[in-house]
Write a protein that holds these residues in place. Structure first.
Motif, mmCIF file in Angstrom:
data_model
loop_
_atom_site.group_PDB
_atom_site.id
_atom_site.type_symbol
_atom_site.label_atom_id
_atom_site.label_comp_id
_atom_site.label_asym_id
_atom_site.label_seq_id
_atom_site.Cartn_x
_atom_site.Cartn_y
_atom_site.Cartn_z
ATOM 1 N N ALA A 182 67.436 -2.720 70.980
ATOM 2 C CA ALA A 182 68.245 -2.604 69.758
ATOM 3 C C ALA A 182 67.166 -2.597 69.309
ATOM 4 O O ALA A 182 67.304 -1.840 67.594
ATOM 5 C CB ALA A 182 68.207 -4.611 69.214
ATOM 6 N N GLN A 183 65.884 -3.213 69.420
ATOM 7 C CA GLN A 183 64.563 -2.586 67.938
ATOM 8 C C GLN A 183 64.486 -1.417 67.702
ATOM 9 O O GLN A 183 64.121 -1.079 66.739
ATOM 10 C CB GLN A 183 63.644 -3.977 68.760
ATOM 11 C CG GLN A 183 61.999 -3.958 67.384
ATOM 12 C CD GLN A 183 62.813 -4.491 66.066
ATOM 13 O OE1 GLN A 183 63.017 -5.638 66.241
ATOM 14 N NE2 GLN A 183 62.664 -4.062 65.267
ATOM 15 N N LEU A 184 64.228 -0.628 68.871
ATOM 16 C CA LEU A 184 64.268 0.576 68.980
ATOM 17 C C LEU A 184 65.647 1.543 68.459
ATOM 18 O O LEU A 184 64.887 3.001 68.306
ATOM 19 C CB LEU A 184 63.638 1.270 70.754
ATOM 20 C CG LEU A 184 62.198 0.752 70.764
ATOM 21 C CD1 LEU A 184 61.277 1.114 72.266
ATOM 22 C CD2 LEU A 184 60.726 1.166 70.312
ATOM 23 N N ARG A 185 65.786 1.558 67.800
ATOM 24 C CA ARG A 185 66.757 1.990 66.834
ATOM 25 C C ARG A 185 65.692 3.041 65.678
ATOM 26 O O ARG A 185 66.301 3.828 65.449
ATOM 27 C CB ARG A 185 68.562 0.963 66.576
ATOM 28 C CG ARG A 185 68.937 1.264 67.053
ATOM 29 C CD ARG A 185 70.094 -0.135 66.823
ATOM 30 N NE ARG A 185 71.527 0.597 67.948
ATOM 31 C CZ ARG A 185 72.171 -0.811 67.442
ATOM 32 N NH1 ARG A 185 71.999 -2.238 66.718
ATOM 33 N NH2 ARG A 185 73.285 -0.807 68.240
ATOM 34 N N ASN A 186 65.105 1.779 65.525
ATOM 35 C CA ASN A 186 63.996 2.373 64.337
ATOM 36 C C ASN A 186 62.697 2.555 65.533
ATOM 37 O O ASN A 186 62.276 1.736 66.865
ATOM 38 C CB ASN A 186 63.900 0.983 63.624
ATOM 39 C CG ASN A 186 64.718 1.000 62.958
ATOM 40 O OD1 ASN A 186 65.409 1.928 62.443
ATOM 41 N ND2 ASN A 186 65.083 -0.278 62.739
ATOM 42 N N GLU A 187 62.276 4.021 65.405
ATOM 43 C CA GLU A 187 60.957 4.313 65.870
ATOM 44 C C GLU A 187 59.848 3.425 66.212
ATOM 45 O O GLU A 187 59.368 2.871 65.008
ATOM 46 C CB GLU A 187 60.624 5.806 65.452
ATOM 47 C CG GLU A 187 60.250 6.343 66.744
ATOM 48 C CD GLU A 187 59.394 7.430 66.537
ATOM 49 O OE1 GLU A 187 59.538 9.004 66.709
ATOM 50 O OE2 GLU A 187 58.784 7.747 65.108
ATOM 51 N N HIS A 188 59.083 3.002 67.252
ATOM 52 C CA HIS A 188 57.308 2.577 67.132
ATOM 53 C C HIS A 188 56.804 2.263 68.136
ATOM 54 O O HIS A 188 57.389 3.412 69.305
ATOM 55 C CB HIS A 188 57.980 1.158 67.245
ATOM 56 C CG HIS A 188 59.024 0.306 66.053
ATOM 57 N ND1 HIS A 188 57.978 -0.087 65.637
ATOM 58 C CD2 HIS A 188 60.622 -0.668 66.097
ATOM 59 C CE1 HIS A 188 59.293 -1.092 64.402
ATOM 60 N NE2 HIS A 188 60.011 -1.141 65.160
ATOM 61 N N TYR A 189 55.638 2.522 68.577
ATOM 62 C CA TYR A 189 54.393 3.052 69.354
ATOM 63 C C TYR A 189 54.470 0.952 69.827
ATOM 64 O O TYR A 189 55.015 0.207 69.320
ATOM 65 C CB TYR A 189 53.611 3.599 68.817
ATOM 66 C CG TYR A 189 52.044 2.694 67.812
ATOM 67 C CD1 TYR A 189 52.671 3.440 66.905
ATOM 68 C CD2 TYR A 189 51.763 2.170 68.666
ATOM 69 C CE1 TYR A 189 52.153 2.016 65.970
ATOM 70 C CE2 TYR A 189 50.421 1.768 67.721
ATOM 71 C CZ TYR A 189 50.391 1.445 66.766
ATOM 72 O OH TYR A 189 49.709 1.055 66.327
ATOM 73 N N GLY A 190 53.839 1.733 71.327
ATOM 74 C CA GLY A 190 53.782 0.061 71.633
ATOM 75 C C GLY A 190 53.636 -0.915 70.911
ATOM 76 O O GLY A 190 54.348 -2.043 70.583
ATOM 77 N N TYR A 191 52.250 -0.481 70.287
ATOM 78 C CA TYR A 191 52.301 -2.114 69.339
ATOM 79 C C TYR A 191 52.348 -2.771 68.449
ATOM 80 O O TYR A 191 52.916 -4.467 68.625
ATOM 81 C CB TYR A 191 50.262 -2.143 69.134
ATOM 82 C CG TYR A 191 49.699 -2.975 68.465
ATOM 83 C CD1 TYR A 191 49.357 -4.462 69.321
ATOM 84 C CD2 TYR A 191 49.323 -3.141 67.110
ATOM 85 C CE1 TYR A 191 49.207 -5.069 68.184
ATOM 86 C CE2 TYR A 191 48.702 -3.754 66.414
ATOM 87 C CZ TYR A 191 48.856 -5.129 66.461
ATOM 88 O OH TYR A 191 48.278 -5.895 66.333
ATOM 89 N N THR A 192 53.216 -1.601 67.464
ATOM 90 C CA THR A 192 53.811 -2.087 66.640
ATOM 91 C C THR A 192 55.538 -2.447 66.964
ATOM 92 O O THR A 192 55.268 -3.077 66.368
ATOM 93 C CB THR A 192 53.795 -0.918 65.305
ATOM 94 O OG1 THR A 192 54.647 -0.011 66.148
ATOM 95 C CG2 THR A 192 52.975 -0.547 65.011
ATOM 96 N N LEU A 193 55.941 -2.053 68.176
ATOM 97 C CA LEU A 193 56.811 -2.832 68.717
ATOM 98 C C LEU A 193 56.723 -3.850 68.840
ATOM 99 O O LEU A 193 57.599 -5.439 68.893
ATOM 100 C CB LEU A 193 57.637 -1.611 69.875
ATOM 101 C CG LEU A 193 58.800 -2.010 70.721
ATOM 102 C CD1 LEU A 193 60.479 -2.822 69.916
ATOM 103 C CD2 LEU A 193 59.163 -1.310 71.606
#
Lengths: 338, 122
Positions: free
Chosen positions: B24-35
């Motif tokens: 669900a969170q990765l509907r917006n782009e992230h890299y590992g640490y910010t996710l």
């Protein structure tokens, strides 16, 4: 960032080559981002203790690498004995070990047969299966102990020494190494004693007729006695894992005698000689014997250097321990006199 | 009560929820640490040793896509939900809502029974 580099190198060493670079690159970026974030919060570069805390949070290198593995197989007998973190290493060690054991067993069975001795499947096949089962049991037991240690003490690893990712309390370590020493000692003794029955046959089968020379005789009995003593000592340590004066001093003593025996054997030389008493071997046979003896000489010199190095470390360890145990006494003496 | 037992049950309960939260969170782009930070900020803390391998596993299952890109002069691997994973996520969220409402009913029903027993005895 020395700590981080060391940590990543250790994680990488547990990963398969095909995935290593990519995983380490990503992991490195994520940890660096976390460290930079912390530096921003503090307004200064992180000291070593703060870097250590972040690495501790990321986790034991062995466990982290295990989670990245695509191969998530494990060994279970009722409950899990070897988990996915150790399984790839277990599979690798087991397959190499079983392959070597099989080659040695088959060679040991085929060579006497080629010398005219009858080869019966009734005796040979069970003997090979027994050896394979023995190796399988030993390696599985070692990895089961390692897995238990990882589960119990996995978070006690030291980021300054990430390569020691499998923490073991000193007592467990001594018991563990004693078991390994006893098993290796027994296997070596079995091989060494049985070698006496087929090595002369192998030598004579080389066509020109060779036999063991004085250098070999110097080695045989002392090595047998020393291996027996070493195995007995390891078995003794197993029941007294805290260590005793005997085990502390007996090990370097055994190594010192072993070193002396190897040196005497090097001086004696002529490990392989022609079987004929006249000593009139052909030129090609003489060159062949010289080559074999040269290889044995080199091997023994390397063995002697290894034994000398081990002896040096053991003596230094004893001296350090004696110095450390003498210091508190000295300190109390000084404080009393003041 | 055995604390290990509770911890094991808690981890088991969280495992499925974490995948849902990550997707669900990765509907917006992230890299590992910010996710990881984004999830922690919303009360869904997850340790690095679990999250980073999970991202790779979800990518290998085709649920995430990733690309290396430069940000703040550093190359980072950015993850986002794949197009084919969007309907799966919707289904999973629906399933989770159903489980949640069922559990709420079960717990509410038990509370009502307990209260009725207490009232009748007093």
């Amino acid at each position: 960032m020395q700590l981080l580099d060391r940590y990543l190198k250790t994680v990488g060493s547990y990963l398969p080559k095909s995935q290593r670079a990519d995983i380490i690159r990503e992991l490195s970026e994520n940890i660096r981002s976390q460290m930079e974030d912390r530096e921003m919060e503090l307004g200064r570069p992180l000291n070593e203790a703060e870097q250590e805390a972040i690495l501790k949070q990321v986790g034991n290198p062995l466990v982290v690498a295990g989670r990245f593995q695509k191969d998530q197989r494990s060994v279970a007998f009722g409950r899990q004995m070897i988990g996915p973190a150790l399984f790839p290493l277990y599979a690798k060690v087991l397959s190499v070990n079983l392959a070597i054991t099989l080659v040695i067993c088959v060679t040991a069975a085929v060579v006497p047969a080629s010398l005219g001795k009858s080869l019966t499947s009734f005796g040979t096949v069970p003997a090979i299966l027994f050896q394979l089962m023995l190796q399988f049991s030993i390696i599985t037991t070692i990895f089961t102990v390692a897995e238990r240690s990882l589960n119990r003490n996995g978070d006690q690893w030291n980021p300054r020494k990430p390569s020691a990712a499998l923490p073991m309390p000193e007592g467990t370590r001594r018991v563990f190494s004693s078991i390994v020493e006893v098993v290796i000692g027994l296997i070596f003794l079995y091989w060494f004693i049985s070698a006496r029955s087929y090595v002369p046959g192998i030598l004579s089968s080389l066509g020109t007729g060779l036999r063991a020379g004085p250098g070999s005789y110097v080695l045989y009995l002392p090595v047998l006695v020393l291996t027996l003593a070493g195995t007995a000592l390891s078995a003794f340590t197993l029941f007294s894992p805290q260590g005793t004066v005997l085990s502390d001093y007996a090990r370097p003593a055994i190594n010192a005698v072993f070193l002396a025996v190897v040196c005497v054997s090097i001086v004696a030389g002529h490990w392989i000689i022609p079987a004929e008493a006249t000593g009139r071997a052909s030129q090609s046979t003489a060159a062949f014997i010289e080559n074999i003896n040269q290889w044995i000489r080199i091997s023994l010199i390397v063995t002697a250097l290894g034994a000398a190095l081990q002896l040096f470390f053991e003596v230094r360890r004893i001296m350090n321990r004696r110095r450390n145990s003498a210091l508190p006494g000295m300190n109390s003496l000084v404080s009393r006199s003041l | 009560m055995n604390p290990d037992l509770f911890e094991n049950l808690r981890l088991e309960l969280r495992r499925g929820c974490l995948i849902l939260a990550v997707l669900a969170q990765l509907r917006n782009e992230h890299y590992g640490y910010t996710l990881r930070k984004a999830l922690a900020d919303q009360g869904m803390a997850i340790d690095e040793g679990t999250l980073y391998p999970l991202l790779r596993r979800l990518e290998s299952q085709g649920l995430l896509v990733s690309e290396w890109r430069e940000e703040e002069k550093r190359n980072k691997r950015f993850y986002r939900l794949s197009a084919s994973a969007e309907p799966i996520l919707r289904q999973l969220l629906e399933e989770w809502q159903n489980i949640n409402s069922s559990l709420t009913h079960i717990i509410a029903g038990q509370d009502a029974t307990v209260n009725a027993t207490v009232n009748s005895t007093t």
